[in-house]
Motif scaffolding. Sequence first.
Motif, PDB file in Angstrom:
ATOM      1  N   PRO A 208       0.800  -1.232   0.000  1.00  0.00           N
ATOM      2  CA  PRO A 208       0.000   0.000   0.000  1.00  0.00           C
ATOM      3  C   PRO A 208       0.836   1.287   0.000  1.00  0.00           C
ATOM      4  CG  PRO A 208      -0.981  -1.584   1.493  1.00  0.00           C
ATOM      5  CD  PRO A 208       0.328  -2.178   1.042  1.00  0.00           C
TER       6      PRO A 208
ATOM      7  N   THR B 270       8.045  -4.565   9.233  1.00  0.00           N
ATOM      8  CA  THR B 270       7.019  -3.776   9.927  1.00  0.00           C
ATOM      9  C   THR B 270       6.354  -4.615  11.022  1.00  0.00           C
ATOM     10  OG1 THR B 270       6.569  -2.513   7.932  1.00  0.00           O
ATOM     11  CG2 THR B 270       4.862  -2.494   9.610  1.00  0.00           C
TER      12      THR B 270
ATOM     13  N   SER C 126      -5.102 -10.677   7.345  1.00  0.00           N
ATOM     14  CA  SER C 126      -4.945 -11.417   6.086  1.00  0.00           C
ATOM     15  C   SER C 126      -4.107 -10.676   5.056  1.00  0.00           C
ATOM     16  CB  SER C 126      -6.335 -11.691   5.490  1.00  0.00           C
ATOM     17  OG  SER C 126      -7.055 -10.474   5.410  1.00  0.00           O
ATOM     18  N   GLY C 127      -3.679  -9.448   5.351  1.00  0.00           N
ATOM     19  CA  GLY C 127      -2.942  -8.657   4.368  1.00  0.00           C
ATOM     20  C   GLY C 127      -1.444  -8.867   4.448  1.00  0.00           C
ATOM     21  N   GLY C 128      -0.709  -7.987   3.781  1.00  0.00           N
ATOM     22  CA  GLY C 128       0.747  -8.114   3.713  1.00  0.00           C
ATOM     23  C   GLY C 128       1.386  -8.090   5.090  1.00  0.00           C
ATOM     24  N   VAL C 129       1.087  -7.077   5.884  1.00  0.00           N
ATOM     25  CA  VAL C 129       1.668  -6.986   7.230  1.00  0.00           C
ATOM     26  C   VAL C 129       1.039  -8.037   8.140  1.00  0.00           C
ATOM     27  CG1 VAL C 129       1.946  -5.512   9.264  1.00  0.00           C
ATOM     28  CG2 VAL C 129       2.194  -4.518   6.973  1.00  0.00           C
TER      29      VAL C 129
ATOM     30  N   GLY D 199     -11.686 -10.562   6.561  1.00  0.00           N
ATOM     31  CA  GLY D 199     -12.965 -10.800   5.897  1.00  0.00           C
ATOM     32  C   GLY D 199     -13.276 -12.290   5.796  1.00  0.00           C
TER      33      GLY D 199
ATOM     34  N   ASN E 246     -11.100 -15.007   4.071  1.00  0.00           N
ATOM     35  CA  ASN E 246      -9.731 -15.239   4.543  1.00  0.00           C
ATOM     36  C   ASN E 246      -9.651 -15.880   5.914  1.00  0.00           C
ATOM     37  OD1 ASN E 246      -8.325 -14.277   2.277  1.00  0.00           O
ATOM     38  ND2 ASN E 246      -8.724 -12.166   2.893  1.00  0.00           N
TER      39      ASN E 246
ATOM     40  N   TYR F 197     -14.742  -9.704  10.238  1.00  0.00           N
ATOM     41  CA  TYR F 197     -15.239  -8.350  10.515  1.00  0.00           C
ATOM     42  C   TYR F 197     -16.601  -8.065   9.894  1.00  0.00           C
ATOM     43  CZ  TYR F 197     -13.246  -7.058   5.911  1.00  0.00           C
ATOM     44  OH  TYR F 197     -12.945  -6.988   4.577  1.00  0.00           O
TER      45      TYR F 197
ATOM     46  N   ASN G 245     -10.177   1.138  10.922  1.00  0.00           N
ATOM     47  CA  ASN G 245     -11.605   1.257  10.612  1.00  0.00           C
ATOM     48  C   ASN G 245     -12.450   1.447  11.866  1.00  0.00           C
ATOM     49  OD1 ASN G 245     -10.872  -1.402  11.283  1.00  0.00           O
ATOM     50  ND2 ASN G 245     -12.743  -2.221  10.384  1.00  0.00           N
TER      51      ASN G 245
ATOM     52  N   ASN H  40      -0.979   1.194  12.986  1.00  0.00           N
ATOM     53  CA  ASN H  40      -0.046   1.012  11.875  1.00  0.00           C
ATOM     54  C   ASN H  40      -0.827   1.116  10.575  1.00  0.00           C
ATOM     55  OD1 ASN H  40       2.256   0.190  10.335  1.00  0.00           O
ATOM     56  ND2 ASN H  40       1.249  -1.793  10.089  1.00  0.00           N
ATOM     57  N   ASN H  41      -1.323   2.300  10.297  1.00  0.00           N
ATOM     58  CA  ASN H  41      -2.034   2.442   9.030  1.00  0.00           C
ATOM     59  C   ASN H  41      -1.577   3.717   8.357  1.00  0.00           C
ATOM     60  OD1 ASN H  41      -4.404   3.621   7.338  1.00  0.00           O
ATOM     61  ND2 ASN H  41      -4.655   1.405   7.380  1.00  0.00           N
ATOM     62  N   GLY H  42      -1.075   3.547   7.135  1.00  0.00           N
ATOM     63  CA  GLY H  42      -0.560   4.700   6.403  1.00  0.00           C
ATOM     64  C   GLY H  42      -1.454   5.116   5.263  1.00  0.00           C
ATOM     65  N   THR H  43      -2.619   4.477   5.126  1.00  0.00           N
ATOM     66  CA  THR H  43      -3.405   4.713   3.918  1.00  0.00           C
ATOM     67  C   THR H  43      -4.831   5.176   4.190  1.00  0.00           C
ATOM     68  OG1 THR H  43      -3.581   2.311   3.920  1.00  0.00           O
ATOM     69  CG2 THR H  43      -2.146   3.261   2.290  1.00  0.00           C
TER      70      THR H  43
ATOM     71  N   HIS I 222      -7.532  -5.547  -0.452  1.00  0.00           N
ATOM     72  CA  HIS I 222      -7.903  -6.899  -0.008  1.00  0.00           C
ATOM     73  C   HIS I 222      -6.929  -7.960  -0.492  1.00  0.00           C
ATOM     74  CE1 HIS I 222     -11.665  -5.603   1.778  1.00  0.00           C
ATOM     75  NE2 HIS I 222     -11.823  -4.820   0.718  1.00  0.00           N
TER      76      HIS I 222
HETATM   77  N1  LIG Z   1       4.654   1.417   9.876  1.00  0.00           N
HETATM   78  C1  LIG Z   1       5.248   1.055   8.724  1.00  0.00           C
HETATM   79  O1  LIG Z   1       6.479   1.196   8.587  1.00  0.00           O
HETATM   80  C2  LIG Z   1       4.399   0.438   7.636  1.00  0.00           C
HETATM   81  C3  LIG Z   1       5.026  -0.360   6.683  1.00  0.00           C
HETATM   82  C4  LIG Z   1       4.245  -1.022   5.762  1.00  0.00           C
HETATM   83  C5  LIG Z   1       2.858  -0.814   5.784  1.00  0.00           C
HETATM   84  N2  LIG Z   1       2.291   0.013   6.680  1.00  0.00           N
HETATM   85  C6  LIG Z   1       0.826   0.239   6.681  1.00  0.00           C
HETATM   86  O2  LIG Z   1       0.184  -0.941   7.117  1.00  0.00           O
HETATM   87  C7  LIG Z   1      -1.121  -0.969   6.575  1.00  0.00           C
HETATM   88  C8  LIG Z   1      -1.454  -2.391   6.159  1.00  0.00           C
HETATM   89  O3  LIG Z   1      -0.597  -2.753   5.078  1.00  0.00           O
HETATM   90  P1  LIG Z   1      -0.787  -4.161   4.382  1.00  0.00           P
HETATM   91  O4  LIG Z   1       0.341  -4.296   3.434  1.00  0.00           O
HETATM   92  O5  LIG Z   1      -1.004  -5.218   5.395  1.00  0.00           O
HETATM   93  O6  LIG Z   1      -2.170  -3.910   3.585  1.00  0.00           O
HETATM   94  P2  LIG Z   1      -3.018  -4.961   2.748  1.00  0.00           P
HETATM   95  O7  LIG Z   1      -2.152  -6.074   2.295  1.00  0.00           O
HETATM   96  O8  LIG Z   1      -3.792  -4.182   1.749  1.00  0.00           O
HETATM   97  O9  LIG Z   1      -4.038  -5.597   3.820  1.00  0.00           O
HETATM   98  C9  LIG Z   1      -5.187  -4.926   4.192  1.00  0.00           C
HETATM   99  C10 LIG Z   1      -5.912  -5.700   5.300  1.00  0.00           C
HETATM  100  O10 LIG Z   1      -7.015  -4.905   5.704  1.00  0.00           O
HETATM  101  C11 LIG Z   1      -8.167  -5.751   5.808  1.00  0.00           C
HETATM  102  N3  LIG Z   1      -9.379  -4.979   5.569  1.00  0.00           N
HETATM  103  C12 LIG Z   1      -9.758  -4.395   4.405  1.00  0.00           C
HETATM  104  N4  LIG Z   1     -10.948  -3.783   4.586  1.00  0.00           N
HETATM  105  C13 LIG Z   1     -11.290  -3.986   5.880  1.00  0.00           C
HETATM  106  C14 LIG Z   1     -12.415  -3.604   6.688  1.00  0.00           C
HETATM  107  N5  LIG Z   1     -13.425  -2.876   6.192  1.00  0.00           N
HETATM  108  N6  LIG Z   1     -12.416  -3.958   7.970  1.00  0.00           N
HETATM  109  C15 LIG Z   1     -11.410  -4.674   8.505  1.00  0.00           C
HETATM  110  N7  LIG Z   1     -10.320  -5.090   7.793  1.00  0.00           N
HETATM  111  C16 LIG Z   1     -10.289  -4.734   6.507  1.00  0.00           C
HETATM  112  C17 LIG Z   1      -7.956  -6.797   4.745  1.00  0.00           C
HETATM  113  O11 LIG Z   1      -8.747  -7.938   5.051  1.00  0.00           O
HETATM  114  P3  LIG Z   1      -9.620  -8.739   3.951  1.00  0.00           P
HETATM  115  O12 LIG Z   1      -8.831  -8.710   2.669  1.00  0.00           O
HETATM  116  O13 LIG Z   1      -9.752 -10.116   4.553  1.00  0.00           O
HETATM  117  O14 LIG Z   1     -10.916  -8.016   3.795  1.00  0.00           O
HETATM  118  C18 LIG Z   1      -6.462  -7.054   4.889  1.00  0.00           C
HETATM  119  O15 LIG Z   1      -6.219  -7.949   5.947  1.00  0.00           O
HETATM  120  C19 LIG Z   1      -1.149   0.049   5.423  1.00  0.00           C
HETATM  121  O16 LIG Z   1      -1.961   1.145   5.761  1.00  0.00           O
HETATM  122  C20 LIG Z   1       0.283   0.480   5.278  1.00  0.00           C
HETATM  123  O17 LIG Z   1       0.386   1.829   4.909  1.00  0.00           O
HETATM  124  C21 LIG Z   1       3.015   0.620   7.610  1.00  0.00           C
END
Ligand SMILES: NC(=O)c1ccc[n+]([C@@H]2O[C@H](COP(=O)([O-])OP(=O)(O)OC[C@H]3O[C@@H](n4cnc5c(N)ncnc54)[C@H](OP(=O)(O)O)[C@@H]3O)[C@@H](O)[C@H]2O)c1
Length: 324
Positions: free
Chosen positions: A42, A134, A157-160, A180, A183, A198, A219, A238-241, A315
Amino acid sequence: MRAIVQDKYGLPADVLVLQEVDKPEIKDDEVHVRVHTAAVHPGDWLLMTGRPYVFRLALGMRKPRKRIPGFDFAGTVEAVGGDVGEFQPGDEVFGEAPTGSCAEYVSVAADRIAAKPSGLTLAQAAVVPVSGVTALRGLRDAGKLRPGQHVLINGASGGVGTFAVQIAKALGAEVTGVCGTGNVEMVRSIGADHVIDYSRESFTEGGARYDLILDNVANHSMAECRRVLTEGGGLLSNNGTSGGRWFGPLGRMAAAALLSPFVRKQKAPFYAPVRKQDLIDLTELIEAGKITPVIDSTYPLEETAAAMSHVGAGHARGKVTIGM
Ligand SMILES: NC(=O)c1ccc[n+]([C@@H]2O[C@H](COP(=O)([O-])OP(=O)(O)OC[C@H]3O[C@@H](n4cnc5c(N)ncnc54)[C@H](OP(=O)(O)O)[C@@H]3O)[C@@H](O)[C@H]2O)c1
């Protein structure tokens, strides 16, 4: 070499172009790597769109200073700079390329890479750096997660999240993952003791109490999250988006930073740039069989725009990769 190049901000199909560009030069402290696989996340979406706008102050006002998207990569060393004693041509490595990894070659400082974990393919190793570091730094360092504590991973279920679930188990914690419906089984299969869907229930309304919440989604309000923490528990945002197009997550991050000295349970936001030692620590966990990267899908370099759209939809099931 072939690389994905972007000379304006916007949506993937409008701004990401496959081009022939010069191979990067190599400095004395750098390693020149033929990239096998890159991965996008993201943060790459944010850099590509230039949103929230306030980030353009740092990224470039009219167009991105970083022309090639992606940070994560794994590949094979082609050449090393004069000051680098640790690697040699032929070594398989993984790490972070600040100049952009969606390219056939990168030159990176030797302290941003490590030897590929044995037992992983290059494609698997490529997804580890940004998300793995992270999750590790969030849970182990900022969250100070201890054995026996109960941690909730929102966005499991996402990248982190897929790294966080496995790292939390490796640290000896009881883990609840939130994701979701589609997953739930995957999150259980990577080690979560409990999974909350959720779309059926909100973790902020259940009776369970957590010692740590790693919130990758934002959320729920921070106050709602803090209500389901134990007395000594902590909320790690930990949400940057999230957030609006002008300031995005900055309001929430600023609130967390300002509140953390005064509000028990609120932890300051953390930023975890990739360091060699973190890659080595993750390698130990991987080689001990405690972490297996979860890969959602692989796109060829020329379809990086489609990969980025998939990530941007929010997702991804684990990590999205780009194969050279
Ligand atoms: N602090 C740092 O250095 C750092 C580094 C990297 C990333 N980040 C931040 O970490 C965050 C997560 O990154 P990521 O790579 O894990 O993102 P990602 O791969 O897009 O994963 C998103 C997650 O959010 C869930 N989700 C989506 N809609 C949702 C909802 N309405 N309610 C609850 N869960 C929901 C998804 O679940 P489902 O798919 O099952 O719906 C999935 O588990 C980002 O905002 C990013 O900016 C921070």
